[in-house]
Design a protein around this motif. Structure first.
Motif, mmCIF file in Angstrom:
data_model
loop_
_atom_site.group_PDB
_atom_site.id
_atom_site.type_symbol
_atom_site.label_atom_id
_atom_site.label_comp_id
_atom_site.label_asym_id
_atom_site.label_seq_id
_atom_site.Cartn_x
_atom_site.Cartn_y
_atom_site.Cartn_z
ATOM 1 N N UNK A 91 -4.082 17.110 -2.793
ATOM 2 C CA UNK A 91 -3.193 16.818 -3.858
ATOM 3 C C UNK A 91 -1.897 15.969 -3.329
ATOM 4 N N UNK A 92 -2.266 15.035 -2.188
ATOM 5 C CA UNK A 92 -1.232 14.432 -1.610
ATOM 6 C C UNK A 92 -1.639 13.082 -1.449
ATOM 7 N N UNK A 93 -0.728 12.047 -1.767
ATOM 8 C CA UNK A 93 -0.705 10.565 -1.870
ATOM 9 C C UNK A 93 -1.497 10.186 -0.739
ATOM 10 N N UNK A 94 -1.343 10.653 0.634
ATOM 11 C CA UNK A 94 -1.600 10.148 1.686
ATOM 12 C C UNK A 94 -2.874 10.580 2.182
ATOM 13 N N UNK A 95 -3.608 11.515 1.615
ATOM 14 C CA UNK A 95 -4.955 12.139 2.024
ATOM 15 C C UNK A 95 -5.739 12.324 0.786
ATOM 16 N N UNK A 96 -5.627 11.622 -0.493
ATOM 17 C CA UNK A 96 -6.355 11.745 -1.508
ATOM 18 C C UNK A 96 -6.585 10.388 -2.281
ATOM 19 N N UNK A 97 -6.515 9.250 -1.223
ATOM 20 C CA UNK A 97 -6.849 8.039 -1.726
ATOM 21 C C UNK A 97 -5.766 7.599 -2.615
ATOM 22 N N UNK A 98 -4.567 7.977 -2.509
ATOM 23 C CA UNK A 98 -3.361 7.454 -3.472
ATOM 24 C C UNK A 98 -2.628 6.293 -2.462
ATOM 25 N N UNK A 99 -1.517 5.941 -3.132
ATOM 26 C CA UNK A 99 -0.834 4.695 -2.609
ATOM 27 C C UNK A 99 -0.453 4.851 -1.172
ATOM 28 N N UNK A 100 -0.207 5.753 -0.868
ATOM 29 C CA UNK A 100 0.073 6.009 0.729
ATOM 30 C C UNK A 100 -1.070 5.589 1.475
ATOM 31 N N UNK A 101 -2.202 6.174 1.207
ATOM 32 C CA UNK A 101 -3.494 6.154 1.852
ATOM 33 C C UNK A 101 -3.936 4.689 1.801
ATOM 34 N N UNK A 102 -3.866 3.883 0.852
ATOM 35 C CA UNK A 102 -4.181 2.698 0.645
ATOM 36 C C UNK A 102 -3.360 1.784 1.410
ATOM 37 N N UNK A 103 -2.164 2.036 1.271
ATOM 38 C CA UNK A 103 -1.198 1.326 2.446
ATOM 39 C C UNK A 103 -1.611 1.428 3.979
ATOM 40 N N UNK A 104 -1.879 2.658 4.168
ATOM 41 C CA UNK A 104 -2.227 3.019 5.539
ATOM 42 C C UNK A 104 -3.592 2.333 5.808
ATOM 43 N N UNK A 105 -4.301 2.324 5.008
ATOM 44 C CA UNK A 105 -5.711 1.731 5.351
ATOM 45 C C UNK A 105 -5.608 0.005 5.317
ATOM 46 N N UNK A 106 -4.705 -0.361 4.678
ATOM 47 C CA UNK A 106 -4.426 -1.950 4.695
ATOM 48 C C UNK A 106 -3.960 -2.105 6.061
ATOM 49 N N UNK A 107 -2.817 -1.356 6.497
ATOM 50 C CA UNK A 107 -2.165 -1.363 7.810
ATOM 51 C C UNK A 107 -3.191 -1.483 8.976
ATOM 52 N N UNK A 108 -3.857 -0.512 9.048
ATOM 53 C CA UNK A 108 -5.108 -0.156 10.095
ATOM 54 C C UNK A 108 -6.075 -1.329 9.991
ATOM 55 N N UNK A 109 -6.661 -1.947 8.836
ATOM 56 C CA UNK A 109 -7.457 -2.904 8.908
ATOM 57 C C UNK A 109 -6.957 -4.302 9.218
ATOM 58 N N UNK A 110 -5.575 -4.361 8.943
ATOM 59 C CA UNK A 110 -4.889 -5.674 9.347
ATOM 60 C C UNK A 110 -4.719 -5.641 10.865
ATOM 61 N N UNK A 111 -4.368 -4.405 11.357
ATOM 62 C CA UNK A 111 -4.067 -4.428 12.837
ATOM 63 C C UNK A 111 -5.283 -4.979 13.601
#
Length: 450
Positions: free
Chosen positions: A86-106
């Motif tokens: 139920x959290x955006x960071x761990x349920x494919x929410x906005x925060x999760x997508x932003x984190x994924x983009x940052x990691x793949x970009x790095x």
């Protein structure tokens, strides 16, 4: 992250708070640290960049460890769901997508645009000179960040699983191997004018260690080089089968491997995202075993070509090696394997692409003593075990039927057994006799009330 403060009779539970108020200062420190890291990357002055980097690391490390204590250290020790779905960071929410983009970009910058990291590389140069007696490069920078991630988020795991001696030992083990064998020892070898060698990696994961060119270079490096070749051959073809026979693939995937170490520490919050569908399992089989076959074929072709028996093989092995290094070694293991943590779970690489996992999995399934036994009569179908499995195994389906789990994918992390409220699951290294037999199950029609 916290559970709901009080039970409710409502059918629909209210959404979890984005971040509990008490944890916000610690997470704010992490955010400021990441901002300072960007400042360091943009500053061409080496002294200022180094200062910004030190500040960034202090804020990130302090904030992350402080948050871990606030989130896990203050509550009663034990298994908790922590509202991950139920959290955006761990349920494919906005925060999760932003984190994924940052990691793949790095990872994309690391592999193909390292010039953008020049200022950060200069900032860590004193550490590289101290450890390796060599100038820093992007791989030393990456190794530093990687090791810090395992150590700091390993501290989070130690707080979270402090009630389990097994998980405390397992977490401490991956932290030790990453720091000692994955970071300090290779650097020390370079300082001593020896080949950079990672003793915790071997073929087929570190596939080039048994390539003819690498073996030849090591053999000409003196006694230590000869020992490195001996170590690689023995670990790949003798120690691995023996250890896997007794302990399953968990001796490596959950206790030693750096890829698994990052998944068990930095990726722990995403383990529930692994796809449990049969279609995902089919893709797993379609990908991981052909990858193992591909690196085995490439290694064999290189040795045949090196023998001079078929000179034309160099026209095949060259493009094949480049293809494997780019698609599997870079894109799959790095960009997809780590960058997709917040979207597909923490073991994407281990599950779908790692040739070492495929090799160990075949040994585990067909030749090992390891299994996870289940007591179907005690299962209440809560689903905690399946939710905790990072390898996409629907553990609940086995537990309901009282069937042992003998799967090539299982890394033996033990979280399914830890999450079970009834003690249904048990990791065993028993004899092979009866390994596939299920536990006694009491059917309803076998009960007599009167």
């Amino acid at each position: 992250m916290q559970d709901l403060p009080a039970p409710s009779l409502a059918l629909a539970q209210p959404p979890a708070a984005a971040v509990p108020a008490g944890e916000k200062p610690a997470l704010a420190a992490v955010a400021l640290g990441l901002l300072a890291l960007l400042v360091a990357a943009a500053d061409a002055d080496a002294a200022r960049a180094r200062l910004s980097l030190c500040l960034a690391l202090a804020l990130v490390v302090g904030g992350a460890l402080g948050w871990a204590w606030l989130a896990f250290g203050r509550r009663e020790a034990g298994w908790h769901p922590h509202d991950l779905w139920r959290r955006a960071s761990t349920s494919r929410g906005t925060v999760a997508w932003a984190t994924g983009v940052a990691l793949t970009g790095f990872y994309a910058v690391l592999y193909w645009l390292p010039g953008l990291l020049t200022n950060l590389i200069r900032a860590v140069d004193p550490a590289s000179q101290w450890l390796r007696h060599q100038p820093a490069d992007q791989w030393f920078l990456y190794g530093t960040f990687y090791t810090l991630a395992v150590l700091v988020l390993g501290g989070r795991a130690l707080w979270k699983y402090r009630f389990s001696r097994y998980h405390l030992a397992r977490t401490a083990s991956v932290m030790f191997f990453q720091l000692g064998f994955g970071f300090l020892l290779p650097g020390l070898l370079l300082a001593l004018q020896q080949p950079e060698y990672y003793f915790s990696y071997f073929w087929p994961l570190k596939y080039d260690y048994l390539f003819p060119a690498t073996v030849g270079k090591l053999l000409h490096g003196g006694g230590l080089g000869v020992f490195m070749v001996f170590w690689g051959v023995m670990l790949s073809f003798l120690a691995t089968p023996v250890l896997t026979y007794f302990f399953g693939k968990r001796w490596y995937c959950a206790w030693v491997c750096g890829c698994g170490g990052l998944a068990e520490t930095a990726g722990d919050a995403y383990r529930h995202l692994s796809d449990k569908s049969r279609q995902a399992w089919r893709w797993e089989v379609r990908l991981i075993y052909p990858i193992l076959g591909l690196i085995t074929l490439l290694t064999a072709l290189l040795w045949v070509g090196a023998s001079g028996a078929v000179p034309a093989l160099r026209f095949v092995t060259g493009p094949l090696g480049q293809f494997y290094g780019f698609v599997i070694g870079s894109v799959f293991s790095g960009i997809v394997g780590v960058g997709f943590y917040p979207l597909m779970g923490s073991r994407v690489w281990c599950r779908f692409g790692c040739p070492m996992a495929a090799y160990l999995g075949l040994l585990q399934k067909h030749f090992s003593r390891f299994r996870i036994s289940t007591n179907g009569g005690q299962c209440i179908s809560c689903g905690n075990c399946s939710n905790a499995c990072e390898m996409g195994i629907d553990v609940k389906q086995y537990a309901q039927r009282g069937e042992p789990i003998v799967r090539a994918a299982c890394v033996g992390c033990g979280l399914c057994a830890t999450a079970c409220p009834r003690g249904v699951l048990n990791l065993e290294n028993g004899p092979r006799a009866g390994r596939l037999a299920g536990s006694a199950f009491i059917h309803a029609d076998a009960l007599r009330i009167l």
